[in-house]
Structure formats: C-alpha cells, structure tokens
Design an enzyme around this catalytic site. Sequence first.
Site, PDB file in Angstrom:
ATOM      1  N   GLY A 114       0.729  -1.217  -0.007  1.00 37.64           N
ATOM      2  CA  GLY A 114      -0.048  -0.022   0.091  1.00 37.64           C
ATOM      3  C   GLY A 114       0.740   1.447  -0.029  1.00 37.64           C
ATOM      4  N   GLU A 137      -5.112   7.590   1.249  1.00 41.12           N
ATOM      5  CA  GLU A 137      -4.370   8.329   0.572  1.00 41.12           C
ATOM      6  C   GLU A 137      -3.082   8.586   1.330  1.00 41.12           C
ATOM      7  OE1 GLU A 137      -5.776   8.773  -1.770  1.00 41.12           O
ATOM      8  OE2 GLU A 137      -7.724   9.557  -1.818  1.00 41.12           O
TER       9      GLU A 137
END
Length: 380
Positions: free
Chosen positions: A132, A363
């Site tokens: 990620g 984010e």
Amino acid sequence: MTVDRILPTEEAHDLLELATELADRELAPKAVEFEQRAEFPRELLRTLGRAGLLGLPYPEEYGGAAQPYEVYLQVLEILASRWLAVAEAVSVHTLSCHPVATFGDDAQRKLLPDMIGGELLGAYCLSEPQGGSDAAALTTKAVRDGDAYVVTGTKAWITHAQVADFYNVFCRTGGPGARGISCLLLDRATPGLHPQAAERTMGLRSSPVAQLAFDDARVPADRLIGGEGAGFTIAMSALDSGRLGIAACAVGLAQAALDYAVGYARERRQFGRAVIDFQGLGFTLADLATQISAARALTLTAARLRDAGRPYSIEAAKAKLFATDMAMRVTTDAVQVLGGAGYVADHPVERYMREAKVLQIVEGTNQIQRLVISRALAKD
C-alpha cells in the site's frame, strides 16, 4: 455551529449555499439508514453530479466548474459534516478523474463530461495486498499484446470497486521501481476484471471497499494514460490533491462531532447546571474547536498554494496528517463528552469515531505523511 468563511467570489458563495442545501435535504436524512444497511448511495452521487458538485476543480470545457481548490475543499467539508461516506466518494471520484483530465489525450478527455457529471463513477486502483504505502513496488502487470494490454494481478482496498464504471489501474509495464509503472483506464465491462466481495469495515459501511482481480484482462492500448512509464508521476500528482480532499473530509467530520457534543452539553444537566458550564468539559470543547479551526486553516493554505500554481505537496501532507489526527481526537472526545450515551448508536458520535479512524490511513497513512515531511526537512 456556523463556520465564518471568506470566499473568493460570489459564485463560490452560491456553490457553498447549494452544497449546504443538498447536504441538509439529501444527505443528512439518509445517512443512518444507508450506513446500517451498508448500501452505497449511487443515486445521490448522480444528484451531486447533475448539480455540478462533482467537477468543481475541472475546466468548464469538460463540464466542470473551474473553481479553485479552496472552494472545492469547503464543499467537501460541508458534505462530510452531514455524511462522510458521500464526501469520501466525491473525493475519490474527483481523484479518479485527475489522470484523464491532467494527463489524458484528446480522445480520452472526451469521456470527462460523463465522468465529471456523475453518470460514470470512478475508482483509483493503486494499492495491492502486499503493497500500500510502497506504491513503487506494485506487482500488477500489463503486457503489450498487439493493440492491447493484458493485465494480471490484484488490487486491494479499492473504494467503489464493486460499483465503479471506470478504473484507473496502475500496473507494471516495464522494469522494477517507479519508472516501470503505467496507468491504464479500464471500463467496468472489461473482460477479466473481477471485483471481489466487499470488505467488512469498521466504519464508512455505505462506501464499498474491495479487492479487484485481473485475470488476463484485455485493455485497448489507446487506454494508456500519459505513455508507458508515466504511471508513478500520475499517481503521486493525484495523491497530492487527494490528500487535501481527505483533510477537508476530516475537518467536516470533526465539525459535526463538535457540534453534536456542544448541543448535548448545553442540554445535559448535572448538579443543577448544564454540563458545558463545568470548566473541565468546557475547556475540552474549546480545545476541540481550536484544533478544528487550525486544521481548516492549514488545509485551505495548501489549497491556495495549489491554486496559485506553487509547490504544495509538503503542505498537503501536513494538512492530511494534522486534520486526520485531529478528527480522531475530536470524535473520541465527543464520545467522552456524551459519557455512556456516546457509546450507543442512538447518538451519531460513536459512528463519527469509527469513521475518523480510516482517514488516518487512506491516501497515504499518517506515518507516510510524516516520512514525506521529514524527508523534505532533511533536503532543506
């Protein structure tokens, strides 16, 4: 609580009034039921699109409103204060339009009016099960085969995975590292594209998150955005803007929690007085209000740098870090203000607290934001 805002134009003032009206009429009354059913409010996104609120920062020639990011973020804040899942959906969709709007060719940009208008909903596919934060190490592969790319691999934690109409898929077309990454635009009907079952999440239950599996998904070569090897640049450019969107969502959520806690503290009486009159609790609320104002100011400062065409990446990281940590604190303290009542679903603050947590993760985790900021300090 009414937020005193300074807006650049009368048009911006009208947009915020429209956003407030829609949020009060369409979002707030539906939030609890949709969250309980874990149902995505697709029609509400169309409503916002038709009202012009999904394309605020994009050019008018593509159906956008050509508004400064400073205005767009304040609209997001208003939406988030009524229903975070919808505001997050708007932020993700706006992020998903960015690759085509900023790096796409003329043919790809012909899709923008339907994207911006809300008829087509977007998903941004960067994260993977094993990667990620380390986006440059992604392993989803796209191999050129004649006039198409064949995509294999898996994406994870994809907002709108099951409901999107188009997907920005970041995949490896070259060697290792950032330079080997490209961006492909996939339609929902792409053969070999398989959304998986939705994750069972702590909060934002009406915002579906799932893995995407690519089993030799065949994508026309003209859906390559920005050329081979441009993917990492596209991804980071979009994320800078996306971090501001999440910061604005955090401010809106925190404001909702504070407003509810203040209202409760004014009405709740102990020892013959409203509990807000006790210094220990009143000072807590004062601190929360100050933190929200600070986060709002930091977020809008970064937005104004973006609007002025100046570097804003580090300020976006600061805003995302501060605002989302702030939202976690405010929502936690709002539960405390309500005491036992704050721990039950009869009051929304327990949902606000569950929702705030994810904002520290999406984010780019807040640990990544600290890394970005500290590296900038080392370079200076």
